[in-house]
Design an enzyme around this catalytic site. Structure first.
Site, PDB file in Angstrom:
ATOM      1  N   HIS A 264       0.848  -1.192   0.000  1.00 41.91           N
ATOM      2  CA  HIS A 264       0.000   0.000   0.000  1.00 41.91           C
ATOM      3  C   HIS A 264       0.883   1.240   0.000  1.00 41.91           C
ATOM      4  O   HIS A 264       2.113   1.137   0.132  1.00 41.91           O
ATOM      5  CB  HIS A 264      -0.932  -0.019   1.221  1.00 41.91           C
TER       6      HIS A 264
ATOM      7  N   HIS B  40       1.421   5.582   1.068  1.00 43.14           N
ATOM      8  CA  HIS B  40       1.131   6.790   1.851  1.00 43.14           C
ATOM      9  C   HIS B  40       1.616   7.956   0.990  1.00 43.14           C
ATOM     10  O   HIS B  40       2.733   7.910   0.478  1.00 43.14           O
ATOM     11  CB  HIS B  40       1.891   6.778   3.175  1.00 43.14           C
TER      12      HIS B  40
ATOM     13  N   THR C  38      -0.472   2.626  11.725  1.00 43.85           N
ATOM     14  CA  THR C  38      -1.872   2.996  11.962  1.00 43.85           C
ATOM     15  C   THR C  38      -2.369   2.223  13.174  1.00 43.85           C
ATOM     16  O   THR C  38      -1.796   1.175  13.524  1.00 43.85           O
ATOM     17  CB  THR C  38      -2.765   2.631  10.753  1.00 43.85           C
TER      18      THR C  38
HETATM   19  S1  BO1 Z   1       2.051  -0.177   7.903  1.00 40.92           S
HETATM   20  O1  BO1 Z   1       2.779  -0.851   6.865  1.00 40.92           O
HETATM   21  O2  BO1 Z   1       2.758  -0.014   9.161  1.00 40.92           O
HETATM   22  N1  BO1 Z   1       1.588   1.271   7.394  1.00 40.92           N
HETATM   23  C1  BO1 Z   1       0.631  -1.112   8.240  1.00 40.92           C
HETATM   24  C2  BO1 Z   1      -0.364  -0.556   8.993  1.00 40.92           C
HETATM   25  C3  BO1 Z   1      -1.482  -1.305   9.277  1.00 40.92           C
HETATM   26  C4  BO1 Z   1      -1.605  -2.608   8.846  1.00 40.92           C
HETATM   27  C5  BO1 Z   1      -0.586  -3.149   8.063  1.00 40.92           C
HETATM   28  C6  BO1 Z   1       0.522  -2.399   7.762  1.00 40.92           C
HETATM   29  N2  BO1 Z   1      -2.729  -3.282   9.203  1.00 40.92           N
HETATM   30  C7  BO1 Z   1      -2.900  -4.699   9.183  1.00 40.92           C
HETATM   31  C8  BO1 Z   1      -4.311  -5.020   9.664  1.00 40.92           C
HETATM   32  C9  BO1 Z   1      -4.554  -6.502   9.604  1.00 40.92           C
HETATM   33  C10 BO1 Z   1      -4.189  -7.051   8.247  1.00 40.92           C
HETATM   34  C11 BO1 Z   1      -2.772  -6.648   7.905  1.00 40.92           C
HETATM   35  C12 BO1 Z   1      -2.272  -7.165   6.562  1.00 40.92           C
HETATM   36  O3  BO1 Z   1      -2.663  -5.238   7.924  1.00 40.92           O
HETATM   37  O4  BO1 Z   1      -4.473  -4.555  10.973  1.00 40.92           O
HETATM   38  O5  BO1 Z   1      -5.894  -6.775   9.901  1.00 40.92           O
HETATM   39  O6  BO1 Z   1      -4.298  -8.464   8.236  1.00 40.92           O
HETATM   40  O7  BO1 Z   1      -3.071  -6.707   5.502  1.00 40.92           O
HETATM   41 ZN    ZN Z   2       1.991   1.753   5.527  1.00 47.11          ZN
END
Ligand code: BO1
Ligand code: ZN
Length: 273
Positions: free
Chosen positions: A101, A103, A211
């Site tokens: 993903h 930002h 997050t």
């Molecule tokens: S990050 O890469 O630190 N920005 C980040 C932030 C939140 C998530 C993942 C990466 N959330 C989690 C969800 C889970 C889900 C997982 C993988 O991502 O809390 O429910 O399984 O998609």
């Molecule tokens: Zn992220």
């Protein structure tokens, strides 16, 4: 869990309030951070990451989705077994790729989460990986080594980056929160990244999801080399994607980054190179 958001959507639920949503967000090992290159510790154990499966397009389709906070591509799930994983580079195990993903900022301002020597970048890509000893993220978030996220910073170039065309073309189908679509084609994940030969220089530290619930379960790796994308391509994210669902007053998704968190009692390591 309470509602959380970014300031660009509503300051009353922005990052300053996240510790009230989940106590973790006020913890000692939070992400992102400023990566201060003058204070890093060179670590000879931090050799090259071994990327497996990043060099082949998987057979099934990848799903692009708007979760109201970012746009993400699922790399595994019911229909696709991506079988992309990373190991080596001081990681304690093999870690399976789950999703990536972004930002981003706005046309006027930068949007990366990590900063390097105080400098913020226009955008940041995160590829989220699960320690292969766990079957679920829920289990993994109890372990400081449960997840490994790779962070890539973007710089703006004159030329478009054609490797991003499939994702950019899909954005119009995930304009609203809750939307998802199969991408038109699959592609090699390594095509989205800087060339593999340039990935030996990276920064490593122990941190969290950026997050809520901000679980302190992430081995962070942020690469020195950047991904280039044109201004027009970056603007497609801001112009097309919304934080909001169909029933809500539209708010464009922009500045969906958490600002740097205190380093506290942590060390940041630089890879050998
Ligand atoms: S990050 O890469 O630190 N920005 C980040 C932030 C939140 C998530 C993942 C990466 N959330 C989690 C969800 C889970 C889900 C997982 C993988 O991502 O809390 O429910 O399984 O998609
Ligand atoms: Zn992220």
């Amino acid at each position: 869990a309470g509602k959380w958001c970014y300031d660009s959507q509503d300051v009353s639920c922005g990052p300053a309030h996240w510790k009230d949503v989940n106590h973790n967000c006020g913890g000692e090992n939070q992400s992102p951070i400023n990566l201060d290159r003058t204070r890093m510790h060179r670590n000879q154990n931090l050799g090259n990451i071994i990327f497996q499966g990043y060099d082949r397009a998987p057979p099934g389709m990848w799903r692009l989705m708007n979760n109201g906070h970012s746009v993400l591509v699922r790399l595994e799930g019911e229909t696709v077994i991506g079988n992309m994983n990373i190991s080596g580079a001081g990681l304690p195990n093999t870690f399976q790729a789950l999703q990536f993903h972004f930002h981003w900022g706005s046309p006027m301002s930068d949007g990366s989460e990590h900063t390097v020597d105080g400098k913020q970048y226009p955008m940041e890509l995160h590829i989220v990986h699960l320690n292969a000893k766990y079957r679920s993220v829920a289990e993994a978030t109890k372990d400081p080594n449960g997840l490994a996220v790779l962070g890539f910073l973007f710089t703006i170039a004159e030329a478009d980056n054609p490797n991003y065309n499939t994702i950019l073309a899909g954005l119009k189908n995930v304009s609203l929160k809750g939307n998802s679509v199969d991408l038109a084609s699959t592609f090699r994940l390594d095509n989205l990244l800087p060339s593999m030969e340039k990935l030996s220089r990276y920064y490593r530290y122990q941190g969290s999801l950026t997050t809520p619930d901000c679980e302190e379960a992430v081995i962070w790796t942020v690469f020195e080399d950047t991904i280039s994308i044109s201004h027009a391509q970056l603007n497609e994210f801001v112009d097309t994607v919304h934080f909001t669902a169909i029933s809500e007053t539209p708010v464009k998704m922009k500045n969906n980054f958490r600002p740097p968190q205190p380093l506290k009692n942590r060390k940041v390591y630089a890879s050998k190179y």
